[in-house]
Design a protein around this motif. Structure first.
Motif, mmCIF file in Angstrom:
data_model
loop_
_atom_site.group_PDB
_atom_site.id
_atom_site.type_symbol
_atom_site.label_atom_id
_atom_site.label_comp_id
_atom_site.label_asym_id
_atom_site.label_seq_id
_atom_site.Cartn_x
_atom_site.Cartn_y
_atom_site.Cartn_z
ATOM 1 N N LEU A 56 -7.081 7.315 44.797
ATOM 2 C CA LEU A 56 -7.007 7.677 43.387
ATOM 3 C C LEU A 56 -6.029 8.827 43.165
ATOM 4 O O LEU A 56 -5.254 8.810 42.193
ATOM 5 N N SER A 60 -2.597 8.530 40.974
ATOM 6 C CA SER A 60 -2.356 9.432 39.848
ATOM 7 C C SER A 60 -1.015 10.140 39.989
ATOM 8 O O SER A 60 -0.259 10.268 39.015
ATOM 9 N N ASP A 106 2.458 0.928 34.749
ATOM 10 C CA ASP A 106 1.389 -0.024 34.403
ATOM 11 C C ASP A 106 0.600 -0.440 35.647
ATOM 12 O O ASP A 106 -0.637 -0.536 35.605
ATOM 13 N N VAL A 109 -1.744 2.276 36.572
ATOM 14 C CA VAL A 109 -2.946 2.286 35.732
ATOM 15 C C VAL A 109 -3.968 1.281 36.265
ATOM 16 O O VAL A 109 -5.169 1.577 36.366
ATOM 17 N N LEU A 110 -3.499 0.070 36.624
ATOM 18 C CA LEU A 110 -4.397 -0.920 37.209
ATOM 19 C C LEU A 110 -4.967 -0.432 38.534
ATOM 20 O O LEU A 110 -6.148 -0.640 38.828
ATOM 21 N N MET A 112 -5.451 2.726 39.495
ATOM 22 C CA MET A 112 -6.457 3.762 39.240
ATOM 23 C C MET A 112 -7.752 3.151 38.704
ATOM 24 O O MET A 112 -8.849 3.592 39.057
ATOM 25 N N THR A 113 -7.627 2.118 37.864
ATOM 26 C CA THR A 113 -8.827 1.439 37.358
ATOM 27 C C THR A 113 -9.591 0.770 38.484
ATOM 28 O O THR A 113 -10.823 0.862 38.567
ATOM 29 N N SER A 114 -8.866 0.092 39.375
ATOM 30 C CA SER A 114 -9.502 -0.573 40.512
ATOM 31 C C SER A 114 -10.210 0.422 41.419
ATOM 32 O O SER A 114 -11.371 0.221 41.810
ATOM 33 N N GLY A 116 -11.200 3.463 40.636
ATOM 34 C CA GLY A 116 -12.323 4.051 39.900
ATOM 35 C C GLY A 116 -13.531 3.137 39.870
ATOM 36 O O GLY A 116 -14.682 3.588 40.000
ATOM 37 N N LEU A 117 -13.294 1.824 39.714
ATOM 38 C CA LEU A 117 -14.396 0.863 39.729
ATOM 39 C C LEU A 117 -15.067 0.822 41.095
ATOM 40 O O LEU A 117 -16.302 0.764 41.194
#
Length: 296
Positions: A56, A60, A106, A109-110, A112-114, A116-117
């Protein structure tokens, strides 16, 4: 096991019921989770969280780099200056690089979302997987034991499903994160470090571009102007810079896509199919002779 087969059906059911009650007591008192399962799996949880937090942080930082490139090029692209009798806009040559930087951000962002999940699922598994799915196991076992015989196939499938979900969320996801981290460290990390080092070196001049250029001889524009003494040489130098940067961004997109999206999804896919095979495999068939065999 021989002792078990010597018991009557009523005694077997009573022992199973006592076992379920004892399991429920350990589960709902918190003893099973706080004193047994969590301490046992603490090294795996800590390692998984460390790997995911590092991913992460890197995602970032890469997102910030991509936005810096995009912002710097946006300032440069509108500036123009004269070389001899020609008026040129060197920033326009960087437009493909700017587009690639937007795509790269972009992807970050995906990523970081992955990550974070995955962090959420690891924390969820540590706190809630055992009470939630363990309750399902107990309910399915009680239905199988106390309900009519027609309930048993459905209760067996439910029992398997809750057991698979418990193992998948509590052990499979942290184990998959650690495995992906080890694979990425071995295969992808050297290439990522080399690429990001080269990217940081080539964007050093853009880091000073925080405001729109006031004069043609300040900031990144002065740096670009010094690359060549005429318009043709300048455009050739800027184009080479842009092509090199685009190539490095493509490499980083591939690396982060593998590390934070494809590898984790592949591990979940493998775990899911293993669990699905366990849940859906045929139930054992009990012959009529075994069903009517009297207890000794």
């Amino acid at each position: 096991m021989r002792f078990w087969y010597t018991l009557s059906t009523g005694k077997k059911r009573l022992l199973l019921l006592l076992g379920i009650v004892a399991l429920g007591s350990l589960l709902y008192s918190g003893v099973a989770q706080q004193r047994l399962i969590n301490p046992l799996l603490a090294p795996l949880d800590q390692r998984a969280q460390h790997v995911l937090k590092q991913s992460l942080m890197l995602s970032s930082a890469s997102f910030a780099t991509a936005r810096l490139i995009d912002r710097g090029i946006a300032f440069v692209s509108e500036a123009q200056f004269s070389v001899g009798v020609a008026s040129i806009k060197p920033g326009q040559v960087l437009k493909p690089l700017q587009d690639m930087a937007v795509r790269y951000s972009d992807i970050m962002v995906l990523a970081m979302t992955s990550v974070g999940l995955q962090l959420f699922l690891v924390e969820f598994g540590k706190l809630a997987a055992l009470p939630l799915f363990g309750s399902g196991v107990i309910v399915a076992a009680l239905g199988w034991l106390l309900g009519p015989a027609s309930w048993r196939p459905a209760c067996t499938y439910l029992l398997r499903m809750f057991m698979v979900l418990l193992i998948l969320v509590r052990i499979g996801i942290p184990l998959g994160a650690v495995a992906v981290g080890a694979l990425s460290e071995w295969v992808l990390e050297p290439q990522r470090q080399a690429t990001e080092m080269a990217l940081s070196k080539e964007t050093a001049e853009l880091q000073s571009v925080d405001q729109p250029l006031a004069t043609p001889d300040s900031g990144a524009l002065a740096w670009l102007k010094q690359l060549a003494s005429n318009a043709n040489e300048l455009f050739a130098a800027v184009k080479t810079f842009s092509d090199n940067m685009v190539e490095k961004l493509i490499q980083l997109i591939v690396i982060y896509s593998l590390k934070t999206l494809i590898f984790p999804l592949l591990s979940l896919y493998v775990l899911w199919h293993l669990g699905r095979w366990f849940v859906l495999r045929p139930l054992p068939v009990i012959s009529t002779a075994d069903a009517v065999k009297p207890a000794i």
